[in-house]
Design a protein around this motif. Structure first.
Motif, PDB file in Angstrom:
ATOM      1  N   THR A 170       8.230 -15.768  16.555  1.00 38.43           N
ATOM      2  CA  THR A 170       6.810 -15.488  16.781  1.00 38.43           C
ATOM      3  C   THR A 170       6.498 -14.034  16.488  1.00 38.43           C
ATOM      4  O   THR A 170       5.475 -13.703  15.876  1.00 38.43           O
ATOM      5  N   GLY A 171       7.403 -13.141  16.910  1.00 40.95           N
ATOM      6  CA  GLY A 171       7.203 -11.720  16.656  1.00 40.95           C
ATOM      7  C   GLY A 171       7.181 -11.407  15.180  1.00 40.95           C
ATOM      8  O   GLY A 171       6.352 -10.618  14.709  1.00 40.95           O
ATOM      9  N   ARG A 172       8.073 -12.044  14.429  1.00 43.49           N
ATOM     10  CA  ARG A 172       8.119 -11.796  12.996  1.00 43.49           C
ATOM     11  C   ARG A 172       6.854 -12.314  12.321  1.00 43.49           C
ATOM     12  O   ARG A 172       6.309 -11.679  11.417  1.00 43.49           O
ATOM     13  N   THR A 173       6.381 -13.477  12.781  1.00 45.94           N
ATOM     14  CA  THR A 173       5.149 -14.035  12.224  1.00 45.94           C
ATOM     15  C   THR A 173       3.977 -13.099  12.463  1.00 45.94           C
ATOM     16  O   THR A 173       3.142 -12.887  11.581  1.00 45.94           O
ATOM     17  N   THR A 174       3.916 -12.532  13.674  1.00 43.24           N
ATOM     18  CA  THR A 174       2.850 -11.587  14.016  1.00 43.24           C
ATOM     19  C   THR A 174       2.909 -10.361  13.118  1.00 43.24           C
ATOM     20  O   THR A 174       1.883  -9.887  12.611  1.00 43.24           O
ATOM     21  N   HIS A 175       4.112  -9.831  12.898  1.00 44.47           N
ATOM     22  CA  HIS A 175       4.265  -8.658  12.044  1.00 44.47           C
ATOM     23  C   HIS A 175       3.913  -8.976  10.596  1.00 44.47           C
ATOM     24  O   HIS A 175       3.317  -8.149   9.897  1.00 44.47           O
ATOM     25  N   THR A 176       4.275 -10.182  10.141  1.00 41.63           N
ATOM     26  CA  THR A 176       3.939 -10.579   8.776  1.00 41.63           C
ATOM     27  C   THR A 176       2.433 -10.647   8.603  1.00 41.63           C
ATOM     28  O   THR A 176       1.881 -10.175   7.598  1.00 41.63           O
ATOM     29  N   LEU A 177       1.749 -11.220   9.590  1.00 41.59           N
ATOM     30  CA  LEU A 177       0.296 -11.329   9.527  1.00 41.59           C
ATOM     31  C   LEU A 177      -0.347  -9.947   9.520  1.00 41.59           C
ATOM     32  O   LEU A 177      -1.293  -9.687   8.759  1.00 41.59           O
ATOM     33  N   ALA A 178       0.173  -9.048  10.362  1.00 46.50           N
ATOM     34  CA  ALA A 178      -0.366  -7.685  10.412  1.00 46.50           C
ATOM     35  C   ALA A 178      -0.168  -6.983   9.070  1.00 46.50           C
ATOM     36  O   ALA A 178      -1.077  -6.308   8.560  1.00 46.50           O
ATOM     37  N   ALA A 179       1.027  -7.138   8.491  1.00 48.99           N
ATOM     38  CA  ALA A 179       1.310  -6.525   7.192  1.00 48.99           C
ATOM     39  C   ALA A 179       0.417  -7.121   6.112  1.00 48.99           C
ATOM     40  O   ALA A 179      -0.101  -6.411   5.243  1.00 48.99           O
ATOM     41  N   LEU A 180       0.243  -8.440   6.162  1.00 51.06           N
ATOM     42  CA  LEU A 180      -0.587  -9.121   5.179  1.00 51.06           C
ATOM     43  C   LEU A 180      -2.024  -8.602   5.212  1.00 51.06           C
ATOM     44  O   LEU A 180      -2.610  -8.277   4.173  1.00 51.06           O
ATOM     45  N   MET A 181      -2.592  -8.514   6.392  1.00 55.01           N
ATOM     46  CA  MET A 181      -3.979  -8.077   6.533  1.00 55.01           C
ATOM     47  C   MET A 181      -4.157  -6.633   6.084  1.00 55.01           C
ATOM     48  O   MET A 181      -5.126  -6.293   5.400  1.00 55.01           O
ATOM     49  N   GLU A 182      -3.202  -5.773   6.460  1.00 54.12           N
ATOM     50  CA  GLU A 182      -3.314  -4.364   6.108  1.00 54.12           C
ATOM     51  C   GLU A 182      -3.135  -4.144   4.607  1.00 54.12           C
ATOM     52  O   GLU A 182      -3.893  -3.394   3.981  1.00 54.12           O
ATOM     53  N   LEU A 183      -2.150  -4.803   4.029  1.00 55.33           N
ATOM     54  CA  LEU A 183      -1.928  -4.648   2.590  1.00 55.33           C
ATOM     55  C   LEU A 183      -3.094  -5.210   1.788  1.00 55.33           C
ATOM     56  O   LEU A 183      -3.532  -4.611   0.806  1.00 55.33           O
ATOM     57  N   ARG A 184      -3.601  -6.371   2.214  1.00 56.89           N
ATOM     58  CA  ARG A 184      -4.741  -6.963   1.511  1.00 56.89           C
ATOM     59  C   ARG A 184      -5.933  -6.014   1.548  1.00 56.89           C
ATOM     60  O   ARG A 184      -6.608  -5.799   0.541  1.00 56.89           O
ATOM     61  N   LYS A 185      -6.193  -5.450   2.721  1.00 63.16           N
ATOM     62  CA  LYS A 185      -7.329  -4.538   2.862  1.00 63.16           C
ATOM     63  C   LYS A 185      -7.174  -3.327   1.946  1.00 63.16           C
ATOM     64  O   LYS A 185      -8.125  -2.928   1.257  1.00 63.16           O
ATOM     65  N   ARG A 186      -5.974  -2.765   1.909  1.00 65.69           N
ATOM     66  CA  ARG A 186      -5.759  -1.573   1.085  1.00 65.69           C
ATOM     67  C   ARG A 186      -5.868  -1.871  -0.399  1.00 65.69           C
ATOM     68  O   ARG A 186      -6.374  -1.058  -1.179  1.00 65.69           O
ATOM     69  N   ILE A 187      -5.400  -3.044  -0.790  1.00 66.35           N
ATOM     70  CA  ILE A 187      -5.506  -3.430  -2.202  1.00 66.35           C
ATOM     71  C   ILE A 187      -6.964  -3.628  -2.592  1.00 66.35           C
ATOM     72  O   ILE A 187      -7.430  -3.120  -3.613  1.00 66.35           O
ATOM     73  N   LEU A 188      -7.715  -4.350  -1.768  1.00 66.76           N
ATOM     74  CA  LEU A 188      -9.111  -4.641  -2.079  1.00 66.76           C
ATOM     75  C   LEU A 188      -9.967  -3.385  -2.039  1.00 66.76           C
ATOM     76  O   LEU A 188     -10.969  -3.281  -2.758  1.00 66.76           O
ATOM     77  N   ASN A 189      -9.594  -2.415  -1.209  1.00 69.51           N
ATOM     78  CA  ASN A 189     -10.344  -1.162  -1.121  1.00 69.51           C
ATOM     79  C   ASN A 189     -10.018  -0.207  -2.256  1.00 69.51           C
ATOM     80  O   ASN A 189     -10.649   0.839  -2.399  1.00 69.51           O
ATOM     81  N   GLY A 190      -8.997  -0.558  -3.058  1.00 73.51           N
ATOM     82  CA  GLY A 190      -8.631   0.315  -4.162  1.00 73.51           C
ATOM     83  C   GLY A 190      -7.626   1.384  -3.816  1.00 73.51           C
ATOM     84  O   GLY A 190      -7.363   2.288  -4.622  1.00 73.51           O
ATOM     85  N   ASP A 191      -7.041   1.319  -2.604  1.00 69.51           N
ATOM     86  CA  ASP A 191      -6.025   2.309  -2.232  1.00 69.51           C
ATOM     87  C   ASP A 191      -4.792   2.176  -3.121  1.00 69.51           C
ATOM     88  O   ASP A 191      -4.083   3.159  -3.353  1.00 69.51           O
ATOM     89  N   PHE A 192      -4.518   0.966  -3.589  1.00 73.76           N
ATOM     90  CA  PHE A 192      -3.425   0.710  -4.527  1.00 73.76           C
ATOM     91  C   PHE A 192      -4.048   0.190  -5.825  1.00 73.76           C
ATOM     92  O   PHE A 192      -4.342  -0.998  -5.934  1.00 73.76           O
ATOM     93  N   PRO A 193      -4.271   1.047  -6.796  1.00 78.41           N
ATOM     94  CA  PRO A 193      -4.912   0.607  -8.043  1.00 78.41           C
ATOM     95  C   PRO A 193      -4.065  -0.427  -8.777  1.00 78.41           C
ATOM     96  O   PRO A 193      -2.851  -0.537  -8.557  1.00 78.41           O
ATOM     97  N   GLY A 194      -4.721  -1.184  -9.664  1.00 78.06           N
ATOM     98  CA  GLY A 194      -4.001  -2.144 -10.474  1.00 78.06           C
ATOM     99  C   GLY A 194      -2.884  -1.465 -11.243  1.00 78.06           C
ATOM    100  O   GLY A 194      -3.056  -0.373 -11.787  1.00 78.06           O
TER     101      GLY A 194
END
Length: 244
Positions: free
Chosen positions: A4-28
């Motif tokens: 459960t802890g790993r799933t929670t961390h994966t979800l947190a990482a997923l949301m944060e990385l997605r947000k940064r990619i969509l915001n342009g913090d990590f360019p194509g």
């Protein structure tokens, strides 16, 4: 508990990385490395790796042949094609729903969503509750696919709308509270109601046409941003990934 802890961390990482990619913090074209990301996000490498795999499935990352991931970039044509594809698929869903017939209870659910969408428009001209409209709009489009009764279409539409700029609510975040987008919502709501009426009347050809025309609102909004007002690119989720 450990799983459960790993799933929670994966979800947190997923949301944060997605947000940064969509915001342009990590360019194509940016290569993402597990160790630096794990240190930055203070999450172990395994959830980071799992999150990047999920983002590759969503189409935001590409897997490299020698391992690792790179942020995808898109052309203007890619975005237009993605929106067009959604229109074609939703048009097919609308036609099948009309031809196959829909239970009265399902139509009642659609009408309920439409009434709530009407309530998103304020008494003052141009006043729109973007957050509520975005959620209800996603619900309407989800119901549209359900009405078709096709699991195949459901799967393909889910795939087509994973890219943020191709989703039905691409231009509906608070960050895109822009006059021309607000105006387009009135047209979109009229199309919602016409689409529901065509399905209820079992007019398959008309339902398909309206659904495909409905997707063109997103195309026009995109053209406005890219051609007439490129300063707005960072206010539309995902457009930071465009390779101009």
């Amino acid at each position: 508990m450990e799983e459960t802890g790993r799933t929670t961390h994966t979800l947190a990482a997923l949301m944060e990385l997605r947000k940064r990619i969509l915001n342009g913090d990590f360019p194509g074209g940016t290569r993402l490395f597990e160790v630096p990301l794990a240190e930055t996000l203070q999450i172990s490498r395994t959830p980071i790796r799992e999150a990047m795999s999920r983002l590759a499935e969503e189409g935001l990352l590409d897997r490299l042949a020698n391992g690792g991931f790179i942020v995808r970039s898109f052309t203007f044509a890619d975005v237009m094609d993605a929106i067009e594809l959604r229109g074609v698929l939703e048009g097919t869903a609308a036609r099948l729903a009309a031809e196959r017939g829909v239970e009265a209870e399902k139509l009642r659910q659609v009408e309920e969503v439409l009434s709530k969408l009407d309530a998103c428009f304020g008494r003052t001209a141009g006043e729109v509750d973007f957050e509520a409209y975005s959620d209800l709009n996603a619900r309407f489009h989800g119901l549209l696919v359900e009405l078709s009764g096709s699991a195949v279409l459901q799967r393909e539409i889910d795939r087509a709308t994973r890219l943020p700029f191709a989703s039905p609510s691409a231009f509906l975040s608070d960050r895109t509270n822009i006059d021309i987008f607000r105006q387009s919502l009135h047209v979109a709501q009229e199309q919602h109601r016409a689409l529901a009426a065509a399905i209820g009347a079992r007019e398959g050809t008309r339902a398909e046409f309206i659904a495909r025309e409905h997707a063109r609102i997103a195309r026009r909004n995109l053209e406005y941003v890219m051609v007439e007002n490129p300063d707005l690119i960072l206010r539309v989720p995902g457009l930071a990934l465009l390779n101009a």
